[in-house]
Design a protein around this motif. Structure first.
Motif, PDB file in Angstrom:
ATOM      1  N   PRO A  84       4.974  25.110  54.885  1.00 53.19           N
ATOM      2  CA  PRO A  84       3.514  25.238  54.954  1.00 53.19           C
ATOM      3  C   PRO A  84       2.822  24.479  53.824  1.00 53.19           C
ATOM      4  O   PRO A  84       3.384  24.286  52.751  1.00 53.19           O
ATOM      5  CB  PRO A  84       3.286  26.739  54.811  1.00 53.19           C
ATOM      6  CG  PRO A  84       4.446  27.214  53.999  1.00 53.19           C
ATOM      7  CD  PRO A  84       5.612  26.343  54.397  1.00 53.19           C
ATOM      8  N   ALA A  85       1.606  24.060  54.100  1.00 51.70           N
ATOM      9  CA  ALA A  85       0.731  23.512  53.062  1.00 51.70           C
ATOM     10  C   ALA A  85      -0.322  24.573  52.776  1.00 51.70           C
ATOM     11  O   ALA A  85      -0.712  25.338  53.672  1.00 51.70           O
ATOM     12  CB  ALA A  85       0.071  22.226  53.540  1.00 51.70           C
ATOM     13  N   VAL A  86      -0.787  24.617  51.532  1.00 53.25           N
ATOM     14  CA  VAL A  86      -1.748  25.636  51.117  1.00 53.25           C
ATOM     15  C   VAL A  86      -2.946  24.982  50.427  1.00 53.25           C
ATOM     16  O   VAL A  86      -2.940  23.776  50.127  1.00 53.25           O
ATOM     17  CB  VAL A  86      -1.092  26.694  50.189  1.00 53.25           C
ATOM     18  CG1 VAL A  86       0.027  27.441  50.921  1.00 53.25           C
ATOM     19  CG2 VAL A  86      -0.558  26.041  48.922  1.00 53.25           C
ATOM     20  N   LEU A  87      -3.946  25.783  50.170  1.00 49.39           N
ATOM     21  CA  LEU A  87      -5.183  25.310  49.565  1.00 49.39           C
ATOM     22  C   LEU A  87      -4.920  24.453  48.332  1.00 49.39           C
ATOM     23  O   LEU A  87      -4.148  24.836  47.451  1.00 49.39           O
ATOM     24  CB  LEU A  87      -6.055  26.509  49.181  1.00 49.39           C
ATOM     25  CG  LEU A  87      -7.451  26.187  48.642  1.00 49.39           C
ATOM     26  CD1 LEU A  87      -8.295  25.512  49.716  1.00 49.39           C
ATOM     27  CD2 LEU A  87      -8.139  27.459  48.165  1.00 49.39           C
ATOM     28  N   GLY A  88      -5.540  23.282  48.300  1.00 51.99           N
ATOM     29  CA  GLY A  88      -5.427  22.390  47.161  1.00 51.99           C
ATOM     30  C   GLY A  88      -4.274  21.406  47.214  1.00 51.99           C
ATOM     31  O   GLY A  88      -4.243  20.456  46.425  1.00 51.99           O
ATOM     32  N   ASP A  89      -3.310  21.620  48.119  1.00 50.22           N
ATOM     33  CA  ASP A  89      -2.201  20.665  48.229  1.00 50.22           C
ATOM     34  C   ASP A  89      -2.730  19.287  48.600  1.00 50.22           C
ATOM     35  O   ASP A  89      -3.669  19.148  49.384  1.00 50.22           O
ATOM     36  CB  ASP A  89      -1.196  21.097  49.314  1.00 50.22           C
ATOM     37  CG  ASP A  89      -0.211  22.150  48.863  1.00 50.22           C
ATOM     38  OD1 ASP A  89      -0.130  22.418  47.645  1.00 50.22           O
ATOM     39  OD2 ASP A  89       0.489  22.709  49.738  1.00 50.22           O
ATOM     40  N   ARG A  90      -2.086  18.263  48.037  1.00 54.83           N
ATOM     41  CA  ARG A  90      -2.362  16.887  48.446  1.00 54.83           C
ATOM     42  C   ARG A  90      -1.310  16.525  49.482  1.00 54.83           C
ATOM     43  O   ARG A  90      -0.116  16.726  49.250  1.00 54.83           O
ATOM     44  CB  ARG A  90      -2.311  15.942  47.247  1.00 54.83           C
ATOM     45  CG  ARG A  90      -3.426  16.302  46.260  1.00 54.83           C
ATOM     46  CD  ARG A  90      -3.873  15.246  45.298  1.00 54.83           C
ATOM     47  NE  ARG A  90      -3.775  13.862  45.645  1.00 54.83           N
ATOM     48  CZ  ARG A  90      -4.720  13.153  46.296  1.00 54.83           C
ATOM     49  NH1 ARG A  90      -5.819  13.732  46.711  1.00 54.83           N
ATOM     50  NH2 ARG A  90      -4.550  11.875  46.522  1.00 54.83           N
ATOM     51  N   VAL A  91      -1.768  16.028  50.622  1.00 56.45           N
ATOM     52  CA  VAL A  91      -0.875  15.730  51.735  1.00 56.45           C
ATOM     53  C   VAL A  91      -1.010  14.266  52.126  1.00 56.45           C
ATOM     54  O   VAL A  91      -2.108  13.798  52.443  1.00 56.45           O
ATOM     55  CB  VAL A  91      -1.179  16.629  52.956  1.00 56.45           C
ATOM     56  CG1 VAL A  91      -0.249  16.294  54.115  1.00 56.45           C
ATOM     57  CG2 VAL A  91      -1.065  18.108  52.574  1.00 56.45           C
ATOM     58  N   ARG A  92       0.117  13.557  52.071  1.00 59.16           N
ATOM     59  CA  ARG A  92       0.161  12.171  52.556  1.00 59.16           C
ATOM     60  C   ARG A  92       0.513  12.214  54.036  1.00 59.16           C
ATOM     61  O   ARG A  92       1.499  12.838  54.423  1.00 59.16           O
ATOM     62  CB  ARG A  92       1.209  11.362  51.794  1.00 59.16           C
ATOM     63  CG  ARG A  92       1.291   9.903  52.285  1.00 59.16           C
ATOM     64  CD  ARG A  92       2.379   9.141  51.593  1.00 59.16           C
ATOM     65  NE  ARG A  92       3.675   9.724  51.943  1.00 59.16           N
ATOM     66  CZ  ARG A  92       4.784   9.541  51.244  1.00 59.16           C
ATOM     67  NH1 ARG A  92       4.769   8.819  50.145  1.00 59.16           N
ATOM     68  NH2 ARG A  92       5.921  10.097  51.629  1.00 59.16           N
ATOM     69  N   VAL A  93      -0.306  11.565  54.844  1.00 53.71           N
ATOM     70  CA  VAL A  93      -0.074  11.492  56.291  1.00 53.71           C
ATOM     71  C   VAL A  93       0.204  10.033  56.622  1.00 53.71           C
ATOM     72  O   VAL A  93      -0.648   9.175  56.444  1.00 53.71           O
ATOM     73  CB  VAL A  93      -1.296  12.003  57.084  1.00 53.71           C
ATOM     74  CG1 VAL A  93      -0.980  12.024  58.576  1.00 53.71           C
ATOM     75  CG2 VAL A  93      -1.724  13.384  56.597  1.00 53.71           C
TER      76      VAL A  93
END
Length: 157
Positions: A84-93
């Motif tokens: 899971p990703a959570v609030l504030g995570d930086r996600v590279r797509v």
């Protein structure tokens, strides 16, 4: 066609630059579900966003595709969720066009957390693959992508 998600990392390094694109997002409160992690539909929305941004980057946004006489319509999405990703995570797509033949194209996507302290390659959150069918925007019938569109996305011949 049953889609099998390829190893996005191998594909990324082996494909021409025109066939790859990435963006980095920060998880916002509106991305979260009742369990305080990114809702599964948000991952799909991010995949569609990176695909649109890729097309726009190449001058192949919706208007250009309409004028060319063929637009892509999603036929099938397959998503594997890993973490899971959570609030504030930086996600590279990342997206990579992996196949393009006849009336069909396939995009692979890799979604990685890229927070400080994560490994340089990130932490894999999800992988997705979408099969797109090219259609005539007037009739809605399947149609091969015009040669100019194929070339703009890094496919030739």
């Amino acid at each position: 066609m049953k889609l099998q998600i390829p190893d996005a990392d191998v594909l990324w390094d082996s494909l021409p630059a025109l066939r790859r694109f990435e963006l980095t997002l920060t998880v916002e409160a509106s991305d979260l579900d009742d369990l305080a992690h990114v809702n599964n539909t948000v991952y799909l929305a991010w995949c569609e966003r990176v695909a649109r941004d890729h097309a726009l980057h190449l001058g192949m946004g919706t208007q250009a595709l309409l004028e060319a006489g063929a637009v892509p319509v999603a036929r099938q999405h397959v998503i594997d969720y890993h973490r899971p990703a959570v609030l504030g995570d930086r996600v590279r797509v990342r997206t990579a066009l992996t196949r393009h033949a006849g009336v069909r194209s396939v995009r692979a996507y890799a979604l990685d957390r890229m927070n400080p302290g994560d490994p340089p390659e990130g932490v894999r959150l999800a992988e997705c693959q979408t099969e797109w069918v090219w259609v005539d925007p007037v009739s809605g019938r399947p149609k091969r992508a015009p040669a100019g569109v194929s070339a703009a996305f890094g496919f030739s011949g």
